[in-house]
Structures are given as structure tokens and as C-alpha cells.
Design a protein around this motif. Structure first.
Motif, PDB file in Angstrom:
ATOM      1  N   GLU B 131       0.875  -1.180   0.000  1.00 17.44           N
ATOM      2  CA  GLU B 131       0.000   0.000   0.000  1.00 17.44           C
ATOM      3  C   GLU B 131       0.908   1.225   0.000  1.00 17.44           C
ATOM      4  O   GLU B 131       1.422   1.635   1.028  1.00 17.44           O
ATOM      5  CB  GLU B 131      -0.930   0.008   1.225  1.00 17.44           C
ATOM      6  N   LEU B 256      -6.358   7.152   2.141  1.00 14.60           N
ATOM      7  CA  LEU B 256      -5.920   5.823   1.704  1.00 14.60           C
ATOM      8  C   LEU B 256      -5.205   4.996   2.774  1.00 14.60           C
ATOM      9  O   LEU B 256      -5.005   3.802   2.581  1.00 14.60           O
ATOM     10  CB  LEU B 256      -5.017   5.948   0.470  1.00 14.60           C
ATOM     11  N   ASN B 257      -4.793   5.610   3.866  1.00 15.04           N
ATOM     12  CA  ASN B 257      -4.118   4.865   4.934  1.00 15.04           C
ATOM     13  C   ASN B 257      -2.969   4.010   4.386  1.00 15.04           C
ATOM     14  O   ASN B 257      -2.900   2.805   4.644  1.00 15.04           O
ATOM     15  CB  ASN B 257      -5.162   3.996   5.660  1.00 15.04           C
ATOM     16  N   PRO B 258      -2.059   4.629   3.612  1.00 20.16           N
ATOM     17  CA  PRO B 258      -0.962   3.827   3.039  1.00 20.16           C
ATOM     18  C   PRO B 258       0.077   3.476   4.092  1.00 20.16           C
ATOM     19  O   PRO B 258       0.139   4.099   5.157  1.00 20.16           O
ATOM     20  CB  PRO B 258      -0.368   4.777   1.997  1.00 20.16           C
ATOM     21  N   ALA B 259       0.906   2.477   3.771  1.00 23.46           N
ATOM     22  CA  ALA B 259       2.029   2.135   4.641  1.00 23.46           C
ATOM     23  C   ALA B 259       3.218   3.040   4.355  1.00 23.46           C
ATOM     24  O   ALA B 259       4.085   3.229   5.203  1.00 23.46           O
ATOM     25  CB  ALA B 259       2.425   0.679   4.430  1.00 23.46           C
TER      26      ALA B 259
END
Lengths: 328, 328
Positions: B131, B256-259
């Protein structure tokens, strides 16, 4: 049991529970108050009771094949632990595990906005569109993303927090502590706040009248009523909220290029003034190729979006379709 | 041919072409000017020549197994038609079809920002993070999304247009016609514009000096140089750009709550002042659970992100991994 599933929409004020068949048809439903002040154990006990009630109502004996449940607050959809839910007073409650221990059926958990998105996708306004964004405008603003036909969770189950997108860096303070979040500019709470501010500075007569002369009784509903009667100040509050909403929607369109944006939640009911202001701002601000590709439509399931999403989630579980499993 | 693929990064000023093996190791590369004014046919002919050149350089005879190519502008990654590319002067050019006719190998096309994201994901700073959001800050601002380990295209191949996200509704006018787009507030062009405005209003001495006294020669580089020498005005321009960038990054994180967020592009080179201002704003504005989950890191591949993404795309094709195919 002819392949029935149970579904629960767990909110801060009520528990909404249904029994549905494989086609998603609801056979029985029940609503009870949540009473979160009695503690997580009591709330979970009450959820179990509602499942028994819908089974009874439908004349069923055995347990359902699975239970899908939507809960507020950041949670882990794989482990089913609710990290934090301020309006339930919950902190690290293992909702899935507790319910499975008591009910002895598979339980699947997701957050309420994601399940509302899924409900609209499977049974409502989003049918047939694999790239869909759901936005709920209520006391707060939340969202859920359907990407490639599945709920998108992000890396930590937190995707879709559209309410805390900055719309105006110098905008009003949000409950989260920041300034100019979408929620602070376009939610029902934001419209009510602007109206009260207006009254306190000597204006907003028509709105105050709609609230029976009590400034504390002003909500978005009273603003909507005054606007419907032609009041210019009330109309401006709604138009400003619609513009902010339009900026948020345009930003989402630019980033995700969805086929569909579905808008639901109680505050969308203030009327076409809000919708039209939103649409105008989207037309101005969305990137042309993405704007041409997208449709903006109202939610179809109303207060049942989340419940129907829980039905869809439970049926997914029964069919062995695994939800995505991000590393948290 | 030991399973080699060709890759092209097609830009408005240069064509960057490479030959790579199955592990992504580049065996030969060549750069030639694009000269878009000669027309699409001539540019495509020049692309073909560069492919011949890298094959020759590597001592190879036969054609490569596939060609991956990144092009600017809205395009259809399934049909390989470039809809519009202002800096190439292209309008509905069937890039994939033309190249396949001439080269007689499978050609896969995607836009430059998506391939830069893919390059960083497969070979650069994004390795191991499924992600991931890639943002390039250059004369413009673009982005590419890696979601569930694949480039996310949206419904019409337009996802990732982060540069036209509204950051401040009352901000400066953008090239796209709107006001307050991220690109209008945080790109290299935006920083240069602010510096020139400053000089024209009688300030910005140190910046003007860094540009040899020629206001038209001011770019982000001159602003960076003056800032590095301690000039307060130049520092403020960079800090303002960093803040705007931070708002954009926080918005993406909330949605998006990406890593991982990988930041590349020439304008990121103005120095730590930009990065630090961005990070502070992200810390303020990103939703806490999402902020705790994400890392912000600089791109690792520099000017080669897009080229390496084209290598990855070509290898994907060879291995039979189909890119997503949205309905347009």
C-alpha cells in the motif's frame, strides 16, 4: 436453516439487527437502544439478544451461518478488535472473539462507513460499479472506498477518513483539533454551528424562529427549514457547506478517478441547495477526464446502508470470499 | 534473447530507453531528445531507433520479449492510446498499436507517474510495501497509487492526479484554471513564481542575486540556493511550499491509509527545509491511527523511477500478469 445470515449495525444510540437470506432479502429485523454506559459486556449481550429475537421472529431454530457486524471507530477487520470507539466508550474490545464465544458462529467485523459503502455497492446505488466512493454526511463526515469491487482498507484498516481531509487550511477548528477539515465545514454539526454563530452575532432570525426561539435547539434541520422558506442567511450556510463538500468530493475524484460517488447520511437531506452547490464546485475543481467519467448519486438505502453492508459481509464470509488482510 | 525486455520513459524533452534482463538489471541504455515538434510519427520512429540502439549496445540480435513504455498525459493503459499530452502536442495517438506494428513485440503502456510509482515499488524505496503512494514534485506535481500491490488506475485510468487536489480554495491560480491546487502551491514552478513575485514587489534580493540579477532566470534552484545561504525570504517560500505539500500528503494519508509515501521529483531536491515543513504539517493534519502507520521516504531511483517502472511493466507482461482493466 436455509442459509440465513445475521447482520448488525452497531451505533452509539442503537443496535440494528437483521436476519437475511442468501439473496440479501431481510426476513426479520429489530432495533434496540445501545445504552453504552452499561459497558461493553452488556452491549455485546444485547447484540446476542437481538440475534435471538430476529431468529424467533422469522420462526428459525438453529444459529445463522454467520454474523456480519459494523462498528464505529478504528478497528482491525481481521482480528475484529475495536481499537477505540468514543461514542461507545470502547477501548480495545475484542468484539469478534466475544461474539463468536457466545454465538458459536463465524463473526465478521468492519467499520460502519465501510459497511455502508458495501451495502450501497451490493444492494443500493452502487450496483454494478466496481470503483465507487461512499460518503456519509451526518453529524460527522465519513467514507468508504470500493476499489476493484472490494472494500479498500489501506495498510491499517483506516482508509476512507474523508471527514478529516483539509479543505481550507484557515477554516474553522474541527473536533479532531485541526483546522478546516471537511467535517468542520460541511457536516450537519458544522451547519448548525454556523447558524448559532450567526444568531449570537445578532443575525439568523428566521433560523432562530424555526428553532422555536431556542439557539441551543438549532440543528441542520432548522437551517434547512429556514432555507426552504427562502431565508437568505440559511441558504448561504447551506451553500457554503455544499461548496466545501464539493471540494472534498473533487479531491477524491482527482485522486481515485471513481465511476461513482454515492452520498448518504442525514445531513444530505437539507435539500437540493446543498447538492447543487456541491455539484457546481465539483464541476469547477475536478480534473476534466475524471469529472467526465464520474456520476454523483444519492444513497438508496438510507439508514439501512450499514445494515445491508453487514448482510453482504456475512454472505461473503459464508461463500468463502476472504476480505483483504492488510498487515497492521 | 535471454528473456530481455525493453523499456522507454517518454517525456516532452527526452526519450530514455533501456534494455533489461528478467531480474530488472539494465544491460544498456540510451537517451535522445524527443523533438515533439516533428510530429508523433517522427517521435515514434525515434523510440524504435532507441530500442535498436540498446539491443546493439548489449550485443543482442532478436527483438525483446516485450516493450514497456511510460507516456505523459491521460491515456488508456488497455488500448495504449494517448488521449492528450500537451507537452508532446499529442491528441489520440495509438502509441501501443503503432509500436507493435513496427517492432512486432507486445507493447504495454501506462502513464509516467504510475510507472514511476511502480519503479519505486518494484526496485526502489517501496519494496515490500503493498500500500504505497508515490508523489513527484517537479515543475508539476503528479502521483501514482500502488494499492494491494498493483497500480490503481481508477475507472478511467486517471487515478493519482494529486497535483490538482485543492489545498486552499483561495490559493493561487493553477495552470488548470482552478485556484489553490497542490501543484499551484508546492511545485518547483510555484516556488519560482512566488520568488519572482517577491522580486517584482521590491524584495527577494538574495534570490535575484542567485539568479545573476535576471528575474526570468529564477527557478526553484535559485530559491534553494538563497535559502541554503540563510536568506529568510527564500526560506519562507520553501516552508510555505512544504506546508502545502504536507496538507496534500495528509489528505492522501487520511483517504488511503498507506504504509508508505514515497516522494520524488526534482523540486524535492531544494533541501531538508521543504521536507521538514511537509513532515510537520503531516504530523498536525493526518488522522492519528493513519499517521502512526505511515512512513514518508524519499524516492530511491531519482530520474530512473519511470524507466524502471517500464521495465517492471514489460516483465509483468512477459510473465502473463495482466494489468487491471477498468471499463472506460
Amino acid at each position: 436453516m436455509k442459509g440465513l445470515v445475521a447482520a448488525v449495525d452497531l451505533g452509539g444510540t442503537k443496535i440494528y439487527t437483521a436476519l437475511a437470506d442468501q439473496s440479501g432479502r431481510v426476513l426479520a429485523e429489530v432495533v434496540v437502544p445501545t445504552r453504552p454506559w452499561e459497558g461493553a459486556g452488556a452491549v455485546i449481550g444485547r447484540i446476542v439478544e437481538t440475534v435471538d429475537q430476529v431468529l424467533k421472529q422469522a420462526g428459525e431454530q438453529g444459529p445463522p451461518l454467520a454474523l456480519g457486524i459494523g462498528a464505529p471507530g478504528p478497528l482491525n477487520a481481521a482480528t475484529g478488535v475495536v481499537y477505540q470507539a468514543p461514542n461507545l466508550g470502547w477501548d480495545n474490545v475484542p468484539l469478534k472473539q466475544k461474539l463468536e464465544e457466545i454465538l458459536d458462529v463465524p463473526v465478521v467485523v468492519d467499520n460502519d462507513a465501510n459497511l455502508a459503502a458495501m451495502g450501497e455497492y451490493v444492494y443500493g446505488a452502487g450496483r454494478g460499479e466496481e470503483e465507487m466512493v461512499y460518503i456519509t454526511v451526518s453529524t460527522g463526515i465519513g467514507g468508504g472506498l470500493i476499489l476493484r469491487g472490494r472494500v479498500y482498507h489501506g495498510a491499517g484498516y483506516g482508509a476512507g477518513e474523508i471527514g478529516h481531509m483539509t479543505i481550507d487550511p484557515n477554516g474553522p477548528r474541527c473536533g479532531c483539533g485541526n483546522y478546516g477539515c471537511l467535517e468542520a465545514m460541511a457536516s450537519g454539526t458544522a451547519m448548525a454551528r454556523e447558524a448559532r454563530r450567526l444568531v449570537e452575532s445578532g443575525g439568523g432570525r428566521a433560523i432562530l424562529e424555526a428553532a422555536g426561539g431556542d439557539v441551543d435547539a438549532i440543528t441542520a434541520r432548522e437551517v434547512a427549514r429556514a432555507a426552504a422558506a427562502g431565508d437568505g442567511e440559511a441558504r448561504q450556510i447551506i451553500i457554503n457547506a455544499g461548496r466545501a463538500l464539493g471540494i472534498g468530493v473533487a479531491n477524491v475524484i482527482n485522486l481515485l478517478n471513481p465511476a461513482l460517488v454515492v452520498l448518504g447520511g442525514g445531513a444530505m437531506q437539507v435539500g437540493p441547495l446543498l447538492w447543487d452547490a456541491m455539484e457546481r464546485e465539483v464541476s469547477r475543481r475536478a480534473w476534466a477526464p475524471a469529472r467526465r467519467r464520474v456520476r454523483l448519486v444519492p444513497a438508496e438505502l438510507g439508514g439501512r446502508s450499514g445494515l445491508m453492508g453487514a448482510v453482504a459481509l456475512a454472505l461473503q464470509k459464508v461463500r468463502g470470499e476472504k476480505p483483504p488482510n492488510p498487515v497492521v
